[in-house]
Motif scaffolding. Sequence first.
Motif, PDB file in Angstrom:
ATOM      1  N   THR A  11       0.848  -1.198   0.000  1.00  0.00           N
ATOM      2  CA  THR A  11       0.000   0.000   0.000  1.00  0.00           C
ATOM      3  C   THR A  11       0.878   1.240   0.000  1.00  0.00           C
ATOM      4  OG1 THR A  11      -1.763  -1.128   1.217  1.00  0.00           O
ATOM      5  CG2 THR A  11      -1.781   1.286   1.253  1.00  0.00           C
ATOM      6  N   THR A  33      -4.281   7.438  -2.774  1.00  0.00           N
ATOM      7  CA  THR A  33      -3.772   6.078  -2.610  1.00  0.00           C
ATOM      8  C   THR A  33      -3.392   5.519  -3.974  1.00  0.00           C
ATOM      9  OG1 THR A  33      -5.176   5.735  -0.669  1.00  0.00           O
ATOM     10  CG2 THR A  33      -4.253   3.776  -1.709  1.00  0.00           C
ATOM     11  N   HIS A  36      -3.336  -0.217  -3.430  1.00  0.00           N
ATOM     12  CA  HIS A  36      -4.264  -0.699  -2.404  1.00  0.00           C
ATOM     13  C   HIS A  36      -3.983  -2.182  -2.113  1.00  0.00           C
ATOM     14  CE1 HIS A  36      -7.164   2.742  -2.813  1.00  0.00           C
ATOM     15  NE2 HIS A  36      -6.646   2.776  -4.017  1.00  0.00           N
ATOM     16  N   GLY A  37      -3.099  -2.490  -1.185  1.00  0.00           N
ATOM     17  CA  GLY A  37      -2.903  -3.867  -0.760  1.00  0.00           C
ATOM     18  C   GLY A  37      -2.576  -4.837  -1.880  1.00  0.00           C
ATOM     19  N   ARG A 221      -5.031  -1.339  -7.973  1.00  0.00           N
ATOM     20  CA  ARG A 221      -5.374  -2.722  -7.635  1.00  0.00           C
ATOM     21  C   ARG A 221      -5.126  -3.633  -8.829  1.00  0.00           C
ATOM     22  NH1 ARG A 221      -9.474   0.311  -5.039  1.00  0.00           N
ATOM     23  NH2 ARG A 221      -9.660  -0.159  -2.797  1.00  0.00           N
TER      24      ARG A 221
END
Length: 329
Positions: A11, A33, A36-37, A221
């Motif tokens: 992240t 952001t 995201h992960g 993502r």
Amino acid sequence: MSYAIEISGLTKRFPGTSGYKDALTFWRRRHITALHGVDLAVPKGEVFGLVGPNGSGKSTILKILSGLVLPDQGSVTVNAAGGRVTYISGEERSLYWRLTGRQNLKFFAVLSEVPAGQVEQSVSRVLSTVSLDDAADERVSNYSSGMRQRLCLARGLLADSDVILLDEPTRSLDPVSSRNLWDLIRDELVGALGKTVVLATHDMEEATYLCSRVAILCNGRIQACDTVAGLVGRMGGMDRYVITLTDMTESSRRGVEELRDLPWVDRVIMDHPNGHRHFTLEIAVSEPDVQIPLVVDHLSKARARVVEVSRVRKSLGDMVATLASSVGP
């Protein structure tokens, strides 16, 4: 499977500024952001592609892998000798144009901590790898864009890293220079030297030509990750065909319009790129073996002269566009 890179929960947020007021009130600044992960595993000894729209997070991943940017959360593991990676950008501007290619490489060899007694040998080795032996003693100012990009690759090879990160390496190159660089990456860096290459690109032809696997990013993502063939195979749905027509009349134009009312036709797009004589009709159908002959028969009855029917094969670009549109801004 042995992995060169393993990423888990990555992240990254960046402060967003729209003017001097945001800079003055930095404690209230909003954040964007970028990742995201993200979870990702890159196998050793292949070219792995990162593709997606602008702002999807491709370059951020490469910069985190290279150590230029620190993540906010998550972990990154590089399974390479000494954990060393080399980052090369398509906007590379750190070459010294008044020096020769060889002089540039000697300078960067020292910065890369190549032992003094091995500098000459290392420089000769990388010049040979990128096929710049004959131009090694020319000034970089006389190099073409393709030659300069190959010199940047040579500079990256001085450290003998197992993992090479390429950020749009052919951005400013013409098609011939791009193809030569693709062959160098595929045949020399990966094929002969066994390097692992992570490639961020907007060029879908480049990704299709080079990459064993591709990850599609949208809004930070990963939306899909597979081989190019696997990604394209997931699309399914309608097949697109382009039908070339000539000598269009009012009757044949009405025939084209009537195609829109057929329940098994997804879309009809009419254009005349070659002037007023030749027209192209793009049509999407669900069962082409049955329905395309019906379309041609319908056009013939409407007195439209059909010159050619060709299938437009689904591509990686179609997959990226489909995922980007489904995710939204």
